[in-house]
Design an enzyme around this catalytic site. Structure first.
Site, mmCIF file in Angstrom:
data_model
loop_
_atom_site.group_PDB
_atom_site.id
_atom_site.type_symbol
_atom_site.label_atom_id
_atom_site.label_comp_id
_atom_site.label_asym_id
_atom_site.label_seq_id
_atom_site.Cartn_x
_atom_site.Cartn_y
_atom_site.Cartn_z
ATOM 1 N N ASP A 82 0.818 -1.225 0.000
ATOM 2 C CA ASP A 82 0.000 0.000 0.000
ATOM 3 C C ASP A 82 0.846 1.267 0.000
ATOM 4 O O ASP A 82 0.415 2.312 0.488
ATOM 5 C CB ASP A 82 -0.958 0.023 1.212
ATOM 6 C CG ASP A 82 -1.743 -1.261 1.318
ATOM 7 O OD1 ASP A 82 -2.233 -1.716 0.281
ATOM 8 O OD2 ASP A 82 -1.863 -1.809 2.431
ATOM 9 N N LYS B 97 2.392 2.190 -5.149
ATOM 10 C CA LYS B 97 3.119 1.701 -6.323
ATOM 11 C C LYS B 97 2.359 1.978 -7.617
ATOM 12 O O LYS B 97 2.942 2.376 -8.620
ATOM 13 C CB LYS B 97 3.394 0.192 -6.191
ATOM 14 C CG LYS B 97 4.289 -0.152 -5.021
ATOM 15 C CD LYS B 97 4.440 -1.653 -4.840
ATOM 16 C CE LYS B 97 3.196 -2.360 -4.359
ATOM 17 N NZ LYS B 97 2.762 -2.029 -2.994
ATOM 18 N N GLY C 11 -3.988 -4.138 -4.585
ATOM 19 C CA GLY C 11 -4.943 -3.110 -5.003
ATOM 20 C C GLY C 11 -4.149 -1.877 -5.368
ATOM 21 O O GLY C 11 -3.711 -1.142 -4.489
ATOM 22 N N HIS C 12 -3.897 -1.692 -6.648
ATOM 23 C CA HIS C 12 -3.076 -0.551 -7.086
ATOM 24 C C HIS C 12 -3.992 0.565 -7.568
ATOM 25 O O HIS C 12 -4.771 0.376 -8.496
ATOM 26 C CB HIS C 12 -2.093 -1.000 -8.182
ATOM 27 C CG HIS C 12 -1.026 -1.908 -7.656
ATOM 28 N ND1 HIS C 12 -0.015 -2.417 -8.413
ATOM 29 C CD2 HIS C 12 -0.817 -2.372 -6.397
ATOM 30 C CE1 HIS C 12 0.768 -3.168 -7.659
ATOM 31 N NE2 HIS C 12 0.294 -3.163 -6.423
ATOM 32 N N GLN D 109 2.362 -5.929 -3.220
ATOM 33 C CA GLN D 109 2.619 -6.036 -1.769
ATOM 34 C C GLN D 109 3.904 -5.265 -1.441
ATOM 35 O O GLN D 109 4.180 -4.277 -2.096
ATOM 36 C CB GLN D 109 2.691 -7.506 -1.313
ATOM 37 C CG GLN D 109 1.346 -8.230 -1.342
ATOM 38 C CD GLN D 109 0.941 -8.695 -2.715
ATOM 39 O OE1 GLN D 109 1.692 -9.367 -3.381
ATOM 40 N NE2 GLN D 109 -0.251 -8.331 -3.154
HETATM 41 P P1 IMP Z 1 -2.470 -12.756 1.574
HETATM 42 O O1 IMP Z 1 -1.432 -12.305 0.605
HETATM 43 O O2 IMP Z 1 -3.866 -12.451 1.135
HETATM 44 O O3 IMP Z 1 -2.293 -14.189 1.959
HETATM 45 O O4 IMP Z 1 -2.266 -11.919 2.927
HETATM 46 C C1 IMP Z 1 -1.100 -12.080 3.728
HETATM 47 C C2 IMP Z 1 -0.767 -10.795 4.444
HETATM 48 O O5 IMP Z 1 -0.329 -9.836 3.486
HETATM 49 C C3 IMP Z 1 -1.926 -10.112 5.177
HETATM 50 O O6 IMP Z 1 -1.423 -9.439 6.311
HETATM 51 C C4 IMP Z 1 -2.448 -9.106 4.178
HETATM 52 O O7 IMP Z 1 -3.109 -8.030 4.795
HETATM 53 C C5 IMP Z 1 -1.141 -8.666 3.536
HETATM 54 N N1 IMP Z 1 -1.325 -8.235 2.152
HETATM 55 C C6 IMP Z 1 -1.511 -9.009 1.065
HETATM 56 N N2 IMP Z 1 -1.589 -8.261 -0.031
HETATM 57 C C7 IMP Z 1 -1.433 -6.990 0.349
HETATM 58 C C8 IMP Z 1 -1.379 -5.745 -0.349
HETATM 59 O O8 IMP Z 1 -1.460 -5.670 -1.578
HETATM 60 N N3 IMP Z 1 -1.209 -4.631 0.416
HETATM 61 C C9 IMP Z 1 -1.051 -4.678 1.765
HETATM 62 N N4 IMP Z 1 -1.063 -5.822 2.456
HETATM 63 C C10 IMP Z 1 -1.258 -6.969 1.757
#
Ligand code: IMP
Length: 422
Positions: free
Chosen positions: A13, A16, A40-41, A222
């Site tokens: 977040d 990017k 979520g970009h 991420q």
């Molecule tokens: P997952 O990737 O959905 O398995 O989530 C694993 C961890 O990564 C959790 O703490 C999510 O909140 C975090 N996470 C996954 N994708 C994002 C992202 O795009 N932005 C921020 N946090 C993320």
């Protein structure tokens, strides 16, 4: 060396999508190399806000080829929704979007497994986005996954049924108890749609383009602190979010990589569980959350907020080989009288360290904070880097000195135009 990589240096977040959008016109290709609909970009221009989950952020530029690489996990249902939304907004994506046949498919049963395994974790929940990311990467590494290319095979239905039966067995459930039936018709119609797109061996496409001298921007998702190896394990995502992931996630050799853009906010946020040494649990954290509208663009969850964390940034800069920094959301701190910066951690034994300890110990460090004066200026009105207030320039210089990397971009608002270049 025409491949540059853009990476989030925190817990995701960082902004990017905005920077990819801003830099895209100087590239021929934008390629996603890991992650999936957990991302979520957000891109804002011409008065409209667009949130992309799996579609690369170069899609709004008709001359740019957009590639979903082999390292991505793709949910066909979410992908179709995203593309439909783009079509509704008049974006012509048909000719300039390619998807790797080696990307992994997220099935409805992966989403069900994500929910089941998160529930089973009790007090140690990851805070997953529940988009099926972990279970899909588990299948990839377990060598049982279904790839995008499989949808072109006559026995895809059979492979799908076998995968679902296996997932049910692994969850200790009967097939029906996965409760995926309501989602299957939609999944199969999205797969039909996916078949009509340009599915190819994108490693060949990308290397052919490189041979023609084209410039590629690899778009990370991420953040480095969510990396499967180097993040705050186990509170991480399931992919290689660091710059090296661009090589395996696209099929590009390391020698092609030149610049690495490191994206960080002027403060720090995290969604989901896990250690966050500079987290502000009181009023100041709430002030940042409200000013920065810090609510997840994928899940809507309130983000945890805190001060910028230099030990964590130094670590991410080292892992990624960052060549320039882009500081996002500086305007969010406009009204703060003082800005704090965590320069070191104090360990439980009283020693100070500039480094990131083992993730298990990170929960027990105390941030050593340095206070800098705020700038009390509405940055959103500025259009020139040189016009930045003296106290913000001092903050930037402080960060550059501590991190030993130049700051090239300061973002002072969500719109494309609110981007100041040094
Ligand atoms: P997952 O990737 O959905 O398995 O989530 C694993 C961890 O990564 C959790 O703490 C999510 O909140 C975090 N996470 C996954 N994708 C994002 C992202 O795009 N932005 C921020 N946090 C993320």
């Amino acid at each position: 060396m025409p491949v540059d990589v853009l990476i989030g240096l925190q817990w995701g977040d960082e902004g990017k999508g905005k920077i990819v959008d801003v830099l895209a016109p100087t590239y021929d290709v934008v390629a996603r190399f890991q992650g999936g609909p957990n991302a979520g970009h957000t891109l804002t221009f011409d008065g409209l806000k667009h949130v992309l989950h799996q579609v690369p952020s170069g899609i709004f530029h008709p001359h740019i080829i957009n590639v979903v690489g082999n390292g991505v996990v793709l949910d066909p249902v979410v992908f179709r929704q995203e593309l439909q939304k783009l079509t509704d907004r008049g974006v012509a994506w048909g000719q300039n979007l390619y998807i790797s046949k080696k990307a992994q498919l997220i099935l409805p049963s992966h989403r069900a497994l994500d929910r089941i395994s998160e529930e089973a974790r009790g007090n140690t929940k990851i805070g997953s986005t529940l988009k099926g990311i972990g279970p899909t990467y588990q299948d990839k590494i377990g060598r049982t996954g279904l790839r995008v290319g499989h949808i072109l095979l006559p026995d895809f239905q059979k492979r799908y049924q076998e995968a679902v039966a296996r997932h049910a067995r692994e969850a200790g459930f009967h097939h029906k108890e996965l409760e995926i039936e309501p989602f299957e018709a939609d999944f199969f119609s999205a797969v039909e749609f996916l078949r009509t797109l340009q599915l190819t061996d994108t490693e060949y496409l990308l290397n052919d383009l490189l041979a023609q001298g084209k410039r590629i921007l690899a778009e990370g998702a991420q953040g480095s602190l969510l990396d499967i190896d180097f993040g705050t394990y186990p509170y991480v995502t399931s992919s290689s979010t660091i710059a090296a992931g661009a090589c395996t996630g696209l099929g590009i050799a390391p020698r092609h990589i030149d610049k690495v853009y490191g994206i960080t906010k002027a403060y720090c946020t995290r969604v989901g569980s896990g250690p966050f040494p500079t987290e502000l649990l009181g009023e100041t954290g709430e002030q940042i959350r409200q000013a920065g509208r810090e609510f997840g663009s994928t899940t809507g969850r309130p983000r945890r907020c805190g001060w910028i964390d230099l030990p964590a940034l130094r670590y991410a800069i080292m892992l990624n080989g960052v060549t320039e920094l882009h500081l996002m959301k500086a305007d969010v701190l406009d009204s703060f009288a003082e800005i704090q910066v965590c320069t070191h951690y104090r360990l439980p034994d009283g020693t100070r360290t500039p480094q990131l300890p083992d993730p298990g110990d990170l929960a027990h460090v105390v941030p050593v904070l340095q206070t800098l004066p705020g700038w009390h200026t509405d940055l959103t009105q500025l259009t020139e880097y040189n016009a930045l207030p003296a106290n913000l320039l001092a903050y930037l210089e402080f960060l550059e000195r501590e991190l030993q990397v130049p700051i090239r971009i300061v973002s002072v608002g969500p719109d494309r135009v609110s981007t100041l270049f040094q």
